[in-house]
Design a protein around this motif. Structure first.
Motif, PDB file in Angstrom:
ATOM      1  N   LEU A 107     -27.019  -3.272 -31.466  1.00 53.12           N
ATOM      2  CA  LEU A 107     -27.271  -4.345 -32.886  1.00 53.12           C
ATOM      3  C   LEU A 107     -25.991  -4.603 -33.339  1.00 53.12           C
ATOM      4  O   LEU A 107     -25.533  -5.667 -33.686  1.00 53.12           O
ATOM      5  N   GLU A 132     -23.798  -7.001 -31.383  1.00 56.78           N
ATOM      6  CA  GLU A 132     -24.676  -8.210 -31.617  1.00 56.78           C
ATOM      7  C   GLU A 132     -24.434  -9.053 -32.838  1.00 56.78           C
ATOM      8  O   GLU A 132     -25.007 -10.012 -33.245  1.00 56.78           O
ATOM      9  N   LYS A 133     -23.771  -8.356 -33.760  1.00 59.63           N
ATOM     10  CA  LYS A 133     -23.799  -8.897 -35.132  1.00 59.63           C
ATOM     11  C   LYS A 133     -23.585 -10.277 -35.229  1.00 59.63           C
ATOM     12  O   LYS A 133     -24.390 -10.845 -36.089  1.00 59.63           O
ATOM     13  N   PRO A 193     -26.897 -12.669 -33.137  1.00 61.51           N
ATOM     14  CA  PRO A 193     -28.092 -11.575 -32.844  1.00 61.51           C
ATOM     15  C   PRO A 193     -29.084 -12.077 -31.667  1.00 61.51           C
ATOM     16  O   PRO A 193     -29.299 -13.086 -31.580  1.00 61.51           O
ATOM     17  N   GLN A 194     -29.386 -10.935 -31.018  1.00 61.90           N
ATOM     18  CA  GLN A 194     -30.517 -11.234 -29.892  1.00 61.90           C
ATOM     19  C   GLN A 194     -31.791 -10.953 -30.205  1.00 61.90           C
ATOM     20  O   GLN A 194     -32.709 -10.969 -29.492  1.00 61.90           O
ATOM     21  N   LEU A 240     -27.099  -1.000 -40.631  1.00 61.70           N
ATOM     22  CA  LEU A 240     -27.328  -2.272 -40.531  1.00 61.70           C
ATOM     23  C   LEU A 240     -27.320  -3.265 -41.779  1.00 61.70           C
ATOM     24  O   LEU A 240     -26.892  -4.268 -42.037  1.00 61.70           O
ATOM     25  N   MET A 244     -27.078  -7.326 -41.952  1.00 65.26           N
ATOM     26  CA  MET A 244     -27.779  -7.896 -40.749  1.00 65.26           C
ATOM     27  C   MET A 244     -29.227  -7.752 -40.716  1.00 65.26           C
ATOM     28  O   MET A 244     -29.990  -8.366 -39.712  1.00 65.26           O
ATOM     29  N   ILE A 290     -34.562  -8.944 -38.395  1.00 66.99           N
ATOM     30  CA  ILE A 290     -33.106  -9.210 -38.104  1.00 66.99           C
ATOM     31  C   ILE A 290     -32.724 -10.428 -38.694  1.00 66.99           C
ATOM     32  O   ILE A 290     -33.303 -11.549 -38.666  1.00 66.99           O
ATOM     33  N   THR A 295     -33.301 -14.768 -37.497  1.00 68.54           N
ATOM     34  CA  THR A 295     -34.338 -14.918 -36.501  1.00 68.54           C
ATOM     35  C   THR A 295     -34.887 -16.349 -36.669  1.00 68.54           C
ATOM     36  O   THR A 295     -35.120 -16.850 -37.744  1.00 68.54           O
TER      37      THR A 295
END
Length: 340
Positions: free
Chosen positions: A68, A71-72, A75-76, A91, A96, A257, A260
């Motif tokens: 995570l 991927e900041k 984001p996935q 996070l 995040m 997250i 999104t």
């Protein structure tokens, strides 16, 4: 073409579109929940929300946290469902997480939600440190069962203790961070130096040390209490020991997250994760859940363990996570199992 044929085609097309609509929204959900539980979690959620499909990305706590963070900027994940609260606080500090107050928030215990309004995360269940001791294997070696964390440094246990690696396991991190709080930082590292001399291996799973003790592959597994209770219920010759100094704990928690593209579906999932139905589901695998009064007694769960849970400073643990893991890795990582 007859009217009957046209009608049949219309009905078939309508059914096709309806089915497509039911599974139209997909959420990528990162988790460190035990792999054996994921199908059950998704199935129970889909009983109430069949229109949302969960695509799981599952690994140990440390790996998911690192993924995570990496991927900041891209984001996935849409949601994190089942990650240590200490990881979610890391996070949160990186901005995040998307703050959200899910429906039913007022029913959660005060320590099962982020202190901000609205909260950045909400808790699900707690897991509590404990020692799994194989009475048969210990008896063969003429050992006495430990009663404290400090006992694990005794020479008689040399090579017979297994515990989780805190860089990859949430259970390992709650052990290390709690020892630093129980003993103080200097004495805590001194304690871990002594413990390291007796360690056979550091695993990358929090449940594995207890499973190894249950199978007779080690005498002592530092793990968590529910795993011990489950193994004992399955017939393993183990005692589940609550060390006299107190025990560390952490909670599995959930968050959205930030950024999104599936915000509404993510909120729907977060709402559901703190419902009584969800809490009953968590109680299958955990003895302590976020809504008081829901958890049913768990066979072989050690008495007095909730009273032994330390006043865990999650903020301190999260803020010092990187420093703690760097120091631990420098000192002890040579005994870690290979990854993979």
């Amino acid at each position: 073409m007859t009217k009957t044929s046209i009608l049949c085609m219309t009905v078939a097309a309508s059914a096709l579109f309806a089915n497509a609509a039911l599974a139209e929204t997909e959420l990528t959900v990162y988790t460190s929940v035990e792999a054996e539980d994921l199908a059950r979690y998704a199935e129970t959620f889909n009983q109430d929300h069949p229109d949302i499909k969960i695509n799981w990305v599952r690994d140990s706590t440390g790996v998911i946290t690192a993924k995570l963070l990496a991927e900041k900027n891209n984001p996935q994940a849409d949601v994190v469902w089942g990650l240590a609260a200490t990881s979610l606080l890391v996070l949160k500090a990186e901005d995040m997480l998307a703050p959200y107050a899910p429906a039913g928030l007022d029913k959660l215990s005060a320590n099962f939600k982020d202190s901000d309004t609205p909260p950045s995360w909400v808790g699900m269940d707690a897991w509590v440190a404990a020692i799994c001791y194989n009475t048969v294997e210990g008896g063969k070696l003429g050992m006495t069962a430990p009663t404290s964390w400090m006992d694990l440094t005794k020479p008689e246990y040399a090579g017979h203790v297994v515990m989780p690696n805190p860089a990859s396991s949430g259970t390992g991190f709650l052990d290390v961070s709690s020892w630093l709080q129980i003993f103080g930082e200097d004495k805590g590292w001194e304690y871990m130096d002594g413990l390291h001399a007796n360690i056979a291996a550091y695993t990358h799973s929090g449940s594995k040390p207890c499973k190894m003790a249950a199978a007779g592959e080690t005498v002592i597994g530092v793990s968590f209490a529910f795993r011990g209770a489950k193994s004992k219920a399955e017939g393993a010759p183990i005692d589940i020991i609550v060390p006299s100094e107190g025990v560390g704990w952490d909670m599995e928690a959930t968050a959205i997250i930030a950024g999104t593209a599936e915000e509404e579906a993510a909120k729907t999932l977060l709402d559901w994760t703190i419902t009584p139905k969800a809490m009953e589901m968590y109680n299958v695998g955990y003895a302590v859940v976020g809504i008081p009064g829901i958890a049913k007694p768990v066979e072989h769960f050690p008495e007095g363990i909730t009273e032994a849970m330390i006043d865990n400073d999650f903020e301190w643990a999260a803020n010092n996570r990187t420093k703690i893991l760097e120091e631990w890795t420098k000192r002890y990582d040579t005994k870690s199992e290979p990854k993979g």
